[in-house]
Structures are given as C-alpha cells and as structure tokens.
Design a protein around this motif. Structure first.
Motif, PDB file in Angstrom:
ATOM      1  N   ILE A 199      47.477  50.458  75.947  1.00 21.78           N
ATOM      2  CA  ILE A 199      48.901  50.766  76.145  1.00 21.78           C
ATOM      3  C   ILE A 199      49.604  49.665  76.931  1.00 21.78           C
ATOM      4  CG2 ILE A 199      48.563  52.122  78.262  1.00 21.78           C
ATOM      5  CD1 ILE A 199      50.792  53.970  77.221  1.00 21.78           C
ATOM      6  N   SER A 200      48.926  49.060  77.891  1.00 21.90           N
ATOM      7  CA  SER A 200      49.581  48.028  78.706  1.00 21.90           C
ATOM      8  C   SER A 200      49.908  46.768  77.905  1.00 21.90           C
ATOM      9  CB  SER A 200      48.725  47.692  79.935  1.00 21.90           C
ATOM     10  OG  SER A 200      48.707  48.791  80.818  1.00 21.90           O
ATOM     11  N   PRO A 201      48.951  46.165  77.171  1.00 24.36           N
ATOM     12  CA  PRO A 201      49.330  44.999  76.365  1.00 24.36           C
ATOM     13  C   PRO A 201      50.353  45.343  75.281  1.00 24.36           C
ATOM     14  CG  PRO A 201      47.056  45.652  75.904  1.00 24.36           C
ATOM     15  CD  PRO A 201      47.495  46.399  77.107  1.00 24.36           C
ATOM     16  N   SER A 238      46.062  61.261  87.768  1.00 29.29           N
ATOM     17  CA  SER A 238      47.038  60.413  88.471  1.00 29.29           C
ATOM     18  C   SER A 238      46.958  58.961  88.034  1.00 29.29           C
ATOM     19  CB  SER A 238      46.811  60.513  89.988  1.00 29.29           C
ATOM     20  OG  SER A 238      47.047  61.820  90.438  1.00 29.29           O
ATOM     21  N   ASN A 239      45.742  58.455  87.829  1.00 30.08           N
ATOM     22  CA  ASN A 239      45.619  57.048  87.446  1.00 30.08           C
ATOM     23  C   ASN A 239      46.212  56.789  86.064  1.00 30.08           C
ATOM     24  OD1 ASN A 239      43.587  58.544  86.228  1.00 30.08           O
ATOM     25  ND2 ASN A 239      42.143  56.831  86.178  1.00 30.08           N
ATOM     26  N   VAL A 243      49.627  54.386  85.125  1.00 35.84           N
ATOM     27  CA  VAL A 243      49.694  53.365  84.070  1.00 35.84           C
ATOM     28  C   VAL A 243      50.943  53.576  83.215  1.00 35.84           C
ATOM     29  CG1 VAL A 243      48.582  52.513  81.973  1.00 35.84           C
ATOM     30  CG2 VAL A 243      47.212  52.967  84.008  1.00 35.84           C
ATOM     31  N   ILE A 244      51.217  54.829  82.869  1.00 33.06           N
ATOM     32  CA  ILE A 244      52.387  55.123  82.024  1.00 33.06           C
ATOM     33  C   ILE A 244      53.680  54.797  82.762  1.00 33.06           C
ATOM     34  CG2 ILE A 244      53.638  56.971  80.847  1.00 33.06           C
ATOM     35  CD1 ILE A 244      50.881  58.319  80.406  1.00 33.06           C
ATOM     36  N   LEU A 290      50.261  56.655  92.652  1.00 34.34           N
ATOM     37  CA  LEU A 290      51.242  57.248  91.739  1.00 34.34           C
ATOM     38  C   LEU A 290      52.589  57.401  92.435  1.00 34.34           C
ATOM     39  CD1 LEU A 290      51.989  58.464  89.034  1.00 34.34           C
ATOM     40  CD2 LEU A 290      51.097  60.673  89.828  1.00 34.34           C
ATOM     41  N   ARG A 291      52.564  57.810  93.694  1.00 39.14           N
ATOM     42  CA  ARG A 291      53.825  57.931  94.445  1.00 39.14           C
ATOM     43  C   ARG A 291      54.507  56.566  94.553  1.00 39.14           C
ATOM     44  NH1 ARG A 291      50.593  60.686  98.161  1.00 39.14           N
ATOM     45  NH2 ARG A 291      51.126  59.237  99.841  1.00 39.14           N
ATOM     46  N   LEU A 292      53.700  55.523  94.782  1.00 39.51           N
ATOM     47  CA  LEU A 292      54.268  54.186  94.886  1.00 39.51           C
ATOM     48  C   LEU A 292      54.941  53.776  93.580  1.00 39.51           C
ATOM     49  CD1 LEU A 292      54.641  51.528  96.437  1.00 39.51           C
ATOM     50  CD2 LEU A 292      52.380  50.828  95.617  1.00 39.51           C
TER      51      LEU A 292
END
Length: 867
Positions: A199-201, A238-239, A243-244, A290-292
């Motif tokens: 998903i990131s690339p 959360s991880n 990413v999303i 996730l909060r960040l």
C-alpha cells in the motif's frame, strides 16, 4: 549550406572522447539543433549525441580541465531536449536504460525523462506511456534505493503534468484520463490488499500523480480517499491504521499544491467529515504512534486553505489542545504545538479567542483530573514554553507576553527563570519582524525594567550590602536571580540590534539615565522606594549592580557611530566596578561592557589615555603578592580588554598579549591566563559580535597565532614542569579555530608540542589536540607517520585510562584515521592495536564501544587484499 553545415558538424563531432571537447560539442549541438533546420539529419544529430548516454565518467583528481560528470550530464541532457523531434528516438532509449541493471544509468534516465516530457509534448509521450508506467512502477515497488525511487516518482509527475496540458475540465476524455485509468487499474488491487504489503509504494505512486495537476489531483483523491477510509474501518490493529493514516496524509499534502475556488473546490471537501471523524477517534487510541499520525493529519487539515470553514477550525483546534494538555507522549504533544501554529496562520482570531484562553486557564488553575489512560499533568513551566511556541503573530505575542510577565517575579526559582527564557525566546525568534520588535520596544522593555527595578529594592534576599558580603551564591533578590537577569538582558540585546536609529537613541538615553545616573523617573510607573539607586557603584547591593548586564546588552549592541554620553566617565565607573565588586556576576557583566565599548570607540587621544591608565592600574593589581583576589579580578579584565584590542587590530593589542603570555608562568594565574586565549579566539553571543556592530578584523585568529606561536613554543621549551601544561593549553586554544592552511605551515614545529599535550589530564586540552591530530592525518600524513611509534601507544592508553568519554572516543577516532596511512607505516603496529582495543569493546559507554568496533575492524583490514 545549412544541410551541409549540419552534416559537417555531425561528422566533426563523431567519436569525440576528450571530456573538455565534449562539453563544448554538446553546447554547440544544442545551438545548432535549436537554430538550424535539421531536415533529413534529425536522427543523425540525435545519434551522434545520444551515443554518449548515459554518461559514465570518473574524473581524475589531477584533471586540469576540472570537468565533472555532472557537467557532462547537464550538457548532454540539453542536447536531448533541444528539439521535440528527438522524442521518437529518445523515449525508446530512455526506456531501454531504465530497464537496465545499472542504478546510475536508471537514475540518469529517469531524471532526463522528467526534463524531456515537456519538450516532447503529449502526442509523442502518449505512445510510450504504458511502457514508461510499467518501468516506473517496477522501480518504486522494488525499493532498491531512495534516490532511484525519488527519480522515478519525479519522472511520473512530469509525465502526468505533460498529459494534463490543455485540460481545463476535471472530467474529460483525454490522454490524461486514459493514463489515469491505466494507473488505477494497476494500483487498485494493491490498495485493497488485506495485508497492506504494497500500500505504501502504491500510494507514493498515486501521490506523485496527484501533485502533477489539478485535474489529476481531483481524480486521484476521489478514487483513493474512499478506498483508504474503507481500509481504515476494516483494519483494527494500530500499526495497520497508522500505515493507512500516513498514506492518507500524503494525499492531503498533495492537494495543498493547488489553489481552489468556490466553483472548483478542493477535492478534500467532499471527504472532510469522515476524515475528521476518523482522526477524532485515532487521537484517543492507546498507541502513541497512531496518535502521532492522527495529530499530524490534523495539522495537515488545518494548513489546507479553504477546507475547514467557520467553526470547524475552532472545533478541531480544541481537540488538539485537549491532547496538548493531556497526552503522555512527548512527540505527540510537540506535534500538537505544530498543529496549533497552523491555526495562527489560518485564523488568528480562533487562536486568540478559543485556543489561548484554554491554555491560559490551565496556567492559572490547578490541573484538571482526567480519566484518559495516556494523560499527564502539564506544569506551569511547560504551559509557558508552549504559549511561547504558539506566539507567531503580533496579536498572539501581546497576549502571551502579558501572561509570561505575570510569572516573572514568581517566588518559585525555576518558574521565574523559565518565564525570563520565554521572553528572550520571543525577542530572539521575532527580531526580524518589525511589528513585533516595535511592540517589544514600546511595551515589553518597559515592563521588564519595572520588574528589574522592583527586584533591586529587595536586596535582603542575598544578604549583600555596602560591605560586599554575599550570603547566597546565586544572588537572588526579590525572585530575580542572576540567571533571570541574564535572560532579560537578552531581550534588550535582541531588540536593540534591530531598532531604527531614533528608537535606538531613545533606548540608549533611557538606559544611561536609569543605570548610569540612577534616575528611576525615566521609567513610567517605577514606584520603587530606595534610599539610593547607584548601580555602577561597587558599594551598592548586588541587587542593583547586577543590572549592569542590561547596560551591557544595550550599549554594546548600538551602531558604532552612535555617541554615548560621557563615555570615558562610564568606562572608569565600569572599570572600578569590575575591580572592586565582590559579586562575580556584576564583575563579569561590567568587564564585558567595558571591553565592548573599548572595541567600538575610535582610536583617539581619550581612548589611548584610558588604555594607558587601565594598563597601569591592572599591572599594579597583577603584581600584588599572592594570594590576593584582586589579581584574579585584574586578570579577567586584562583578558577581555585584550580581546577587544585584538578584534580591533589596535596597536596595543600585542603588548596586552605579551603580558598574558608572561602570566602563564604564574603558579596561581597560569591556568586562567591560558584559558584567556580561548576567551580571545572564541565568539561570545552577548558581546563583541559582528551583529552587534563590533569591530572584528578579518583573520584576527590567524594573525594572533602567527604573531605569538614562536614566542609560546620558545617559552614552552624553557618553562618549568608546572608551567608547561599552561603553555600547552594556550597553544591548544589558539589551534582550535585555525584554518588548515595556517596549521600546516607550522605543523613541524607544533607536532612535538602536541605529542606532549597527550600526556596531560585536562579534558579540553586532550580533545582539542586529538581533533587536530586527526585532521593532520589526512592533511599531513608524512608528518604523522614520523610520530606513529610514539602516537599509537599514547592513544591506546587514552582509550582505557581516561575518565572522560569524550577523550576516549576522540582517541579511538584518531586511531581509526591512522589506518589511512601507508600500509608499511601501520602494519607493524596492527597486532598491538587490535589486541589492546579488545578491552575497549567492554567499555561502560555505548558510544565508546561503537567507535571501538569500527576502529578495531579497520585495523584488522590493514594489509588485507583489497584494502
């Protein structure tokens, strides 16, 4: 004629290999292509230049022409983009090179493609978009190198930008829409993958498309944002959600590239509500990461013009403030500050009327209890510092400064000091902002003077009166300590430098009237009852004399041409205060003020007379029988006056320096005199800087070194055992800021002295010497090689016996640099070094162990094949 000329040039350039000629040939080819009709020679002109692509050239260090690979790449790229007719030949070539296995060729090809797209145009580019997209997608997804990915994404942006030319509507049947359909067809399945592996690339690819043009951005965001929101709802970890959100933030950032109107609003508008709702839930998550990410996205939303309207800015700002005041994670709170700064830029009224009142209420009230699992209790110091960070607009600065002033006289030492630091930060960060400088001058400085005057009336706290006895070493009085005065003096200094002439003169008159003549009436509202207010008399309490720091900050920051009233009488008063005050802070401030004024004054008879009289007085103090406190005081004044004269290039400077050198033999003052050389060659932000209009002669450090190095080395040889470390320290300080060229000229003389320095125990002397030896290893290897047998044992000893971590690391770094010396010099020591460094691998400090691994590994490689 034209065809014959083009043909002749092609034949002349063919097979040229000299890089100097090639640069000229490429430039000529550009000129010919752009100004001559190529006719039937289009392909031949392209072939004669493109045969050099990609450039593979490694220039020799001794190349007289100085031609670099970058020069050739730029010149050749100009040839390939010289005509749109080259497109049908160049694009297949670029595709071939992008598909190769050589990374440099790929990067060069992608960079060239990004430049070529606009020249070749939509029609030519459209024929190859499918193949180009396939090549670019492969490089982005493989992730072999960050540089390669960046080049691929830039090329894709250039392609989409070219295809967008002439597209005026967001939805239209064009080359662009066809290309975007191909991209979505390739990327859709990766966006919907449950494991989010690619998903990131994929998002990187789509974000580069969105940055190309408004139509592309509108199409991409309308397709991607709903998909990502759907994925966020599907995944609970959360991880995965982080990413999303990180990828979603990239699309919001891409949308900020363009300007929108009511007729063509931002594509984010349609999805604003669900995005805000998702973020509101994410900032309450137990995962700090996730909060960040959620707060970072909130900041992005706040920075997008026209997305949040009406009360939406305030509502989102209140959410951010909540976590600013409760989140236990420092990085999250820091990001909250950044988000709130975006509100100031977007809508300052929201900041003044909604955000600041919430923070200020916490500042004045007891902390509120919260049931949040990740809460923390904000201190008043934290709140004051946060308010200072938010003060980026004059309207906000005025509110924040008033709040800070209320805590300046707090009975809590740290709170008072933090308040003073906040004021100095405000003045420093906004000193180039004329509106804020004007506010500081017209309002804030007066309030600060009132605080200082009230503090000067409460001198019982430090117990110092006319007899000069001091009870409290920190010298507090009425909540205003020496440290607080130092910070408040910075407010005056930062402001005075940026005032116009009229205001600078007014400030000078006010400060001189108050602190030199003792007239408190010049400060409106100064309702302070004092029997006597004489800050420049050494018999006055330290609560008054410490205010000389403010006098220093103002007078030493004024332009040189500004006339200070009764400056010679002022210098005499400062000298007396420096000599006779028992308050160290007062003495240091008065000494710096005196030196700063001497540096700026014109070399007339009055200045010469003052220097002569001062020299006689200080010499008398220095020659008193030890131990005597007057000797130490006189030495400090001597050092600072020496600095003032050296910077100015005054004729008396050398006399002052020679006296300082003679004091290196003094058993009581030798070490202080040696450290005086560091004072002379170092920069001090509070006095005698170029920004403060001081006279600073060019290359004064080099001149000081060259004039005195022979004297210092000669005296070092004849000095007693106790005095030698002082000479070594003085020489080390002079070497600290010396350019390599000057050092290399004296290295043969200095090297034996530097070797002896390694036997001393002073940390500063050792680290300075080790740094210079490290530098000389690459600049003068033949000199270092002569001392290798003495140097290595000394360095090995320092790596284990020195109590200072800095020294142990510096010694290991120096040993590491020795591995670049010729193999025949170091090979005989290899076994000894690697064995000795084994114990360093168990050092109690991680940084030492890490450097030891690197150094030992490089010594193991000495003499090995390929080394």
């Amino acid at each position: 004629m034209e065809g014959n000329f083009v043909c002749g040039y092609i034949q002349a350039m063919d097979a040229e290999r000299d890089p100097r000629n090639l640069v000229i040939a490429f430039q000529l080819a550009q000129t010919i292509t752009r100004n001559f009709p190529l006719g039937v020679f289009v392909e031949e002109m392209f072939e004669v230049t493109s045969c050099y692509f990609p450039i593979d050239f490694n220039p020799s260090a001794k190349d007289p022409g100085g031609i670099t690979r970058a020069d050739l790449i730029t010149a050749l790229r100009g040839c390939l983009t010289a005509s749109p007719k080259f497109g049908q030949y160049c694009l297949p070539l670029l595709i071939e090179k992008i598909s190769s296995d050589i990374q440099s060729a790929k990067i060069d090809s992608l960079d060239t493609l990004a430049v070529c797209c606009d020249v070749y145009g939509t029609e030519c580019l459209n024929e190859f978009t499918g193949t180009l997209l396939s090549c670019i997608r492969k490089e982005v997804f493989s992730g072999d190198s960050e540089e390669l990915i960046t080049a691929a994404l830039s090329a894709l942006t250039a392609i989409v930008k070219t295809l967008s030319q002439g597209v005026t509507q967001r939805v239209s049947s064009t080359y662009l829409s066809e290309f975007l359909q191909d991209i979505f067809k390739e990327c859709k399945r990766y966006l919907l993958e449950p494991d989010l592996r690619l998903i990131s690339p994929t998002c990187q690819l789509l974000q580069s498309v969105a940055r190309a043009s408004d139509p592309a951005c509108w199409t991409v965001l309308n397709t991607v944002i709903p998909t990502l929101l759907e994925q966020y709802a599907t995944h609970n970890q959360s991880n995965q959600r982080k990413v999303i959100l990180d990828n979603l933030k990239g699309f919001l950032e891409a949308s900020g590239t363009f300007t929108y109107t009511d007729e063509a609003p931002s594509p984010v508008m349609e999805y604003k509500a669900p995005v805000v709702e998702v973020l509101a839930a994410a900032v309450e998550d137990s995962s700090p990461s996730l909060r960040l990410s959620a707060v970072q996205m909130q900041r992005m939303l706040l920075s997008l013009s026209g997305v949040l309207v009406g009360d939406e800015v305030g509502q989102l700002g209140q959410q951010v403030v909540k976590h600013l005041l409760s989140d236990s994670d420092t990085s999250v709170r820091d990001q909250c500050v950044t988000a709130l700064q975006a509100i100031t830029c977007l809508n300052v009224e929201v900041m003044k009327n909604i955000i600041l009142p919430q923070i200020v209420s916490h500042l004045h009230n007891e902390p509120m209890e919260t049931n949040a699992p990740c809460s923390f209790e904000p201190t008043k110091e934290y709140l004051l510092t946060t308010l200072t960070s938010l003060a980026t607009h004059i309207g906000v600065v005025e509110i924040v400064a008033r709040e800070i002033l209320g805590f300046l006289t707090s009975q809590t030492d740290n709170l008072s000091l933090v308040s003073a630091k906040c004021l100095s930060t405000l003045a420093q960060e906004h000193r180039s902002h004329q509106e804020i400088v004007a506010y500081v001058y017209e309002t804030l400085l007066q309030q600060v003077l009132l605080v200082l005057l009230k503090g000067s009336s409460n001198h019982g706290a430090d117990g110092q009166g006319a007899d000069g006895s001091v009870g409290d070493s920190r010298g507090e009085c009425g909540g205003v300590s020496d440290e607080v005065v130092t910070e408040l003096a910075k407010v005056f200094r930062y402001t005075a430098v940026y005032l116009d002439r009229r205001k600078a003169e007014e400030l000078m008159q006010t400060v001189c009237e108050l602190l030199v003549r003792g007239n408190m009436a010049v400060v409106p509202g100064a309702d302070v009852k004092l029997d006597s207010f004489k800050p420049l008399q050494h018999t006055s309490p330290s609560s008054q004399t410490r205010l000389v720091a403010v006098l220093t900050a103002v007078l030493c920051s004024l332009p040189r041409e500004m006339q200070i009233p009764d400056v010679m009488l002022l210098l005499q008063s400062l000298l007396q205060l420096s000599r006779k005050s028992s308050h160290s802070f007062t003495r240091n401030s008065a000494t710096k003020c005196c030196a700063g004024l001497v540096n700026k004054l014109p070399a007339d008879d009055s200045l010469e007379s003052f220097i002569k009289e001062t020299k006689e007085v200080l010499t008398g103090d220095l020659e008193l029988s030890p131990p005597n406190p007057s000797r130490e005081k006189a030495l400090i004044i001597w050092i600072w006056l020496s600095k003032a004269l050296v910077l100015q290039g005054h004729a008396e400077a050398n006399i002052f320096i020679q006296k300082l050198i003679s004091l290196l033999d003094d058993p009581d003052l030798g070490l202080s005199a040696a450290n005086g050389f560091l004072t002379i060659v170092s920069e001090h932000e509070d006095v005698m800087t170029s920004e403060m209009s001081a006279i600073v002669q060019l290359f004064y450090r080099q001149k000081l070194f060259i004039q005195n190095v022979s004297v210092l080395t000669d005296k070092f040889q004849s000095a007693g055992k106790d005095a030698k470390p002082c000479y070594l320290m003085a020489i080390s300080h002079l070497l600290r800021f010396l350019p390599k060229q000057v050092l290399l000229a004296e290295v043969k003389t200095l090297m034996p002295i530097m070797m002896q320095s390694l036997s001393c125990v002073e940390t500063d002397l050792l680290t300075s010497t080790l740094t210079k030896v490290t530098e000389l290893t690459s600049d003068a290897p033949e000199i270092i090689s002569k001392y290798i047998d003495t140097l290595v044992p000394q360095l090995l000893k320092l790596t284990t016996t020195s109590a200072s971590m800095r020294v142990r690391i510096a010694a290991l770094q120096c040993l590491n640099c020795l591995t670049v010396l010729p193999t025949h010099v170091t090979l005989t020591l290899k076994s000894k070094v690697t064995k000795s460094l084994q114990s360093t691998l168990d050092d109690k400090k991680r940084l030492v162990r890490r450097q030891a691994v690197v150094t030992r590994g490089n010594w193991f490689l000495i003499g090995e094949p390929g080394k």
